[in-house]
Design an enzyme around this catalytic site. Structure first.
Site, PDB file in Angstrom:
ATOM      1  N   CYS A 252      86.365 -12.983  52.061  1.00 56.86           N
ATOM      2  CA  CYS A 252      87.412 -13.478  51.157  1.00 56.86           C
ATOM      3  C   CYS A 252      87.327 -12.700  49.851  1.00 56.86           C
ATOM      4  O   CYS A 252      86.297 -12.164  49.493  1.00 56.86           O
ATOM      5  CB  CYS A 252      87.303 -14.981  50.952  1.00 56.86           C
ATOM      6  SG  CYS A 252      85.653 -15.585  50.533  1.00 56.86           S
ATOM      7  N   SER A 285      81.730 -13.920  51.013  1.00 58.07           N
ATOM      8  CA  SER A 285      82.526 -13.764  49.784  1.00 58.07           C
ATOM      9  C   SER A 285      82.447 -12.315  49.325  1.00 58.07           C
ATOM     10  O   SER A 285      81.473 -11.618  49.596  1.00 58.07           O
ATOM     11  CB  SER A 285      81.953 -14.650  48.678  1.00 58.07           C
ATOM     12  OG  SER A 285      80.761 -14.085  48.164  1.00 58.07           O
ATOM     13  N   ASP A 286      83.460 -11.861  48.604  1.00 56.40           N
ATOM     14  CA  ASP A 286      83.318 -10.585  47.917  1.00 56.40           C
ATOM     15  C   ASP A 286      82.218 -10.777  46.866  1.00 56.40           C
ATOM     16  O   ASP A 286      81.873 -11.902  46.500  1.00 56.40           O
ATOM     17  CB  ASP A 286      84.632 -10.137  47.283  1.00 56.40           C
ATOM     18  CG  ASP A 286      84.650  -8.627  47.049  1.00 56.40           C
ATOM     19  OD1 ASP A 286      83.563  -8.015  46.992  1.00 56.40           O
ATOM     20  OD2 ASP A 286      85.741  -8.055  46.912  1.00 56.40           O
ATOM     21  N   CYS A 287      81.652  -9.644  46.389  1.00 57.38           N
ATOM     22  CA  CYS A 287      80.408  -9.773  45.648  1.00 57.38           C
ATOM     23  C   CYS A 287      80.597 -10.457  44.306  1.00 57.38           C
ATOM     24  O   CYS A 287      81.334  -9.989  43.454  1.00 57.38           O
ATOM     25  CB  CYS A 287      79.735  -8.418  45.552  1.00 57.38           C
ATOM     26  SG  CYS A 287      79.278  -7.919  47.231  1.00 57.38           S
ATOM     27  N   SER A 289      82.088 -13.340  44.041  1.00 57.55           N
ATOM     28  CA  SER A 289      83.320 -14.153  44.036  1.00 57.55           C
ATOM     29  C   SER A 289      83.064 -15.598  43.656  1.00 57.55           C
ATOM     30  O   SER A 289      83.877 -16.228  42.976  1.00 57.55           O
ATOM     31  CB  SER A 289      83.958 -14.191  45.426  1.00 57.55           C
ATOM     32  OG  SER A 289      84.806 -13.129  45.628  1.00 57.55           O
TER      33      SER A 289
END
Ligand SMILES: *[C@@H]1O[C@H](CO)[C@@H](O)[C@H](O)[C@H]1NC(C)=O
Ligand SMILES: *[C@@H]1O[C@H](CO)[C@@H](O)[C@H](O)[C@H]1NC(C)=O
Ligand SMILES: *[C@@H]1O[C@H](CO)[C@@H](O)[C@H](O)[C@H]1NC(C)=O
Ligand SMILES: *[C@@H]1O[C@H](CO)[C@@H](O)[C@H](O)[C@H]1NC(C)=O
Length: 762
Positions: A252, A285-287, A289
């Protein structure tokens, strides 16, 4: 116990002075481990359950982050989930590095160029090579098994700095790229869906394509997206990645969609990805996020609430440290049930089991024989060269191309990108095996005079123009290599102009003006430029777009310019004129709005002028298409499987509702003959587009499929499209539902058009 053995091995290596000798990756279940979770004869479900049952809450929480903690008492070492392999094994993620006897890996072209090949078997072949090199590096302790690639966001706006990482602007193209590349990475030799060669990840879900524009940051951007655009533009690549590619992970994004951070959106994660598409894998998650949605977006009142929101939405793993810090408190405060933590761990541990990480000694497992000698092999590097050749797009040719090497005593080679190396590998790169710069590639064919013209792509002054003009005025032909690099388009760097940066345009025009021989303009870039000035300049004989062509890019460019390779790449994005930049990048609408003059986006909807169109690309030969077979009429019976979606006032049915439980397996065949009527063999892309009945703001044209075929000069090949009537001819209405409209669907194949009448019989 296992740990002591590990320490002992390491000491021996140091005592022997064996620097750079890798003892292999640290894995669980070595030695005499007799835990059921180590037993390869038990089903994954039982092993995972056994493992989770042995962990304390504190230990579980440390498994929710990319730098997952060790559990020494169970012999489980730390594991870093974050590795990248966008177009070759990369060292951008902390899970992978180069060194010792693996100083580099094969670096393929940046994805936007590879996509331009429109060759599905190439995409899969590249994935296979990358996963072989990744396994080889894993075996010597240099790499992980979980790769957060590919990037399958739609290249919606030409200014996007990360457009270079994507396969372009079309959802069908992007979906096919995604499923092929993912299968290349993941599928094992036996194609057992329970086993993974490496795990891929489709990112960034969803509607993520603004990085940093006009003060708008990806971390706080709220993408306002209609259900219609979500369903027919932003989500299809992810759906195809999960359903056709069977990807092991979805990531995401940072942004919000309609007010909700994607990583906290229960409908998007739990509902669509896990529910509707049945992801077999984990959601990451994107880093940072999760940190971002708490600290920058202020989406939740406390860190514990933020953690509870994302876990309840369906997130399984945090790239970052936020969940490691706050999840235990969230559980203890009763904000989230421990059983949901367990469910997240089921998804991540099962992925590691499918990768064989819990199966003991890697050397004794499938791919255990791979090692440093399997990285940067001649064959792999040849594929990197072939990929660059296959992607390069010929945009203009007055007949001067290809150049004849035997008629050129020397060539002028000019431009800020004429002798670049690292620029060619774009971002999310690794360290390549070696480079062939454009200058080095061209030098294989002829003598040359090199003049940079500008020191770099910023090209802030004209002090170096003199040497360039002099070289061009003397040489028998001139090659100008200009464009962008990571200083003009990158992650966190969107463009504000579509013109060539700095004074590059002046350099090109002035050089063209004084050139003695034909002038070939080479555009090296991810995103498109408005190069109307060159398109319209009769002194410019030819134009090539070469993307960021990878480690062997210079050789590929030279092979195309001198006709060793006949170009067949096609543009995967629309090239807009400069005045497109007056549209806010943040307007996510795909469809035009006549009331405001908003022109819409991509070839499917955009109503304005273009510099070049999606699918454009020339060849050194000519092809002719003949329609061999296509139905004129398709009848759908309304019965218990098919229901009417829209009735007119006289009770006739205008459209059939499509759900995944009905209207299946209705195939329509379209056969096309391709004749190569020109002087050279070539590989040719045949696009099948359709124009649906103009209802519900349907796209004016949409891609149904494409095939790439090799056709020898004078030869003919038959191409067979199998169109899934319901899936491919349907359109999405305002509410986001797919309907199959009654009426005329106009097919386009090159210049051919063919109308199919879709009717409903009661
Ligand atoms: C071209 O680039 C290569 C690789 O960086 C370098 O070794 C070479 O000296 C350069 N050639 C010229 C003429 O600048
Ligand atoms: C082209 O060259 C002519 C004469 O050499 C010069 O007058 C003219 O300004 C040049 N045009 C450009 C665009 O450089
Ligand atoms: C019903 O109306 C549509 C236009 O709305 C027309 O095309 C169709 O022929 C009509 N059908 C009948 C049975 O009258
Ligand atoms: C597609 O790519 C594969 C792999 O590189 C290559 O063997 C094949 O020739 C290509 N197909 C065409 C039609 O060029």
């Amino acid at each position: 116990m296992e740990n002591l053995v590990g320490v002992f091995v390491l000491m021996v290596l140091i005592l022997n002075g064996a620097l750079f000798v890798h003892s292999g990756p640290a894995v669980p279940c070595t030695g005499q481990s007799s835990y059921p979770f180590c037993s390869t004869s038990l089903p994954f479900g039982d092993r995972v359950k056994d493992l989770i049952g042995r962990l304390t809450l504190q230990e579980k929480v440390q498994q929710l982050v990319n730098a997952a903690g060790a559990v020494p008492r169970l012999g489980i070492p730390a594991y870093n989930w974050w590795s990248e392999a966008l177009h070759g094994v990369s060292n951008v993620g902390p899970g992978t590095r180069f060194g010792g006897n693996v100083p580099g890996a094969t670096s393929f072209p940046q994805v936007i160029l590879t996509a331009a090949s429109f060759n599905e078997s190439l995409w899969r072949a590249i994935g296979q090579v990358v996963s072989t090199e990744a396994r080889a590096m894993y075996n010597v302790g240099l790499a992980g098994l979980t790769y957060w690639s590919p990037n399958v966001n739609i290249f919606r706006d030409p200014r996007w700095g990360r457009g270079q990482e994507t396969p372009g602007e079309d959802p069908v193209l992007t979906g096919k790229y995604a499923s092929n590349y993912v299968r290349g990475l993941q599928d094992t030799d036996g194609s057992d869906p329970n086993r993974l060669k490496v795990a891929a990840c489709c990112k960034h879900y969803t509607a993520y394509d603004v990085d940093n524009w006009n003060g708008v940051q990806r971390y706080t951007f709220d993408a306002k997206v209609t259900q219609q655009d979500l369903e027919d533009t932003f989500n299809p690549p992810f759906k195809s990645c999960v359903l056709d590619g069977n990807v092991a992970s979805v990531m995401c994004s940072y942004n919000k969609v309609n007010g909700v951070p994607t990583c906290a959106d229960k409908d998007l994660l739990g509902g669509t990805v896990r529910g509707e598409w049945q992801l077999n894998g984990y959601i990451v998650s994107d880093c940072d996020s999760v940190d971002v949605l708490y600290n920058a977006q202020h989406y939740a009142p406390t860190p514990e609430d933020a953690v509870a929101d994302v876990i309840k939405a369906g997130l399984d793993l945090d790239c970052g440290s936020f969940m490691g810090k706050h999840t235990e408190a969230a559980v203890n405060a009763g904000k989230v049930d421990e059983s949901l933590i367990d469910q997240a761990l089921v998804n991540t541990f099962t992925t590691l089991m499918r990768l064989g990480w819990f199966d003991g000694d890697p050397a004794k497992q499938p791919y255990g024989n791979l090692g440093p000698n399997d990285v940067c092999t001649e064959q792999h590097q040849e594929l990197a060269l072939d990929a660059a050749r296959q992607g390069i797009v010929l945009l203009k040719n007055d007949g001067s191309l290809p150049l004849a090497a035997n008629k050129i005593s020397f060539l002028a080679v000019i431009g800020p990108n004429a002798n670049v190396s690292k620029v060619m590998i774009g971002n999310y790169e690794g360290i390549p095996c070696k480079y062939t710069t454009p200058l080095q590639g061209l030098l294989k064919y002829t003598s040359l005079l090199y003049a940079q013209g500008c020191t770099n792509v910023a090209c802030t002054g004209n002090d170096l123009f003199g040497g360039a003009l002099q070289a061009a005025s003397k040489a028998d032909a001139t090659v100008l290599i200009v464009g962008g690099d990571q200083s003009t388009e990158a992650e966190s760097r969107d463009r504000t102009s579509l013109l060539l940066p700095g004074q590059q345009q002046q350099l090109v025009s002035q050089v063209a003006n004084v050139s003695k021989g034909p002038v070939v303009l080479v555009i090296m870039s991810g995103g498109p430029f408005d190069i109307s000035f060159a398109k319209d300049d009769d002194k410019i004989a030819g134009i090539l777009w070469v993307g960021y062509p990878g480690q062997a890019g210079g050789a590929a460019i030279a092979d195309v310019i001198f006709g060793q390779y006949n170009p067949g790449g096609r543009l995967p994005v629309t090239w807009y004129p400069q005045d497109f930049v007056k549209i806010p990048m943040t307007n996510m609408n795909m469809r035009p709005d006549p009331a405001t003059g908003y022109p819409g986006r991509t070839y499917r909807f955009y109503t304005g002028k273009t510099v070049y169109m999606f699918g454009d690309g020339l060849s050194y030969t000519n092809y002719k298409h003949t329609l061999v077979h296509a139905p004129k009429l398709v009848s759908l019976p309304l019965d218990d499987k098919l229901s009417c979606a829209h009735k007119t006032s006289n009770f006739s049915c205008e459209a059939v509702r499509i759900t995944h439980t009905n209207c299946q397996n209705m195939q329509m065949d379209v056969h096309v003959d391709v004749n190569n009527i020109g002087p050279r063999d070539g590989s040719h892309v045949i696009f099948l587009f359709s124009t649906p009945p103009s209802k519900h703001h349907a796209p004016k044209k949409q891609l149904l499929g494409f095939h790439k075929v090799h056709v020898t000069s004078g030869g003919r090949e038959r191409v067979r499209f199998s169109v899934d009537v319901c899936k491919d001819l349907s359109i999405v209405d305002k509410a986001g539902n797919r309907n199959l409209p009654v009426g005329s669907h106009l097919l386009h194949i090159g210049d051919l058009q063919h109308s199919i009448s879709l009717q409903i019989t009661n």
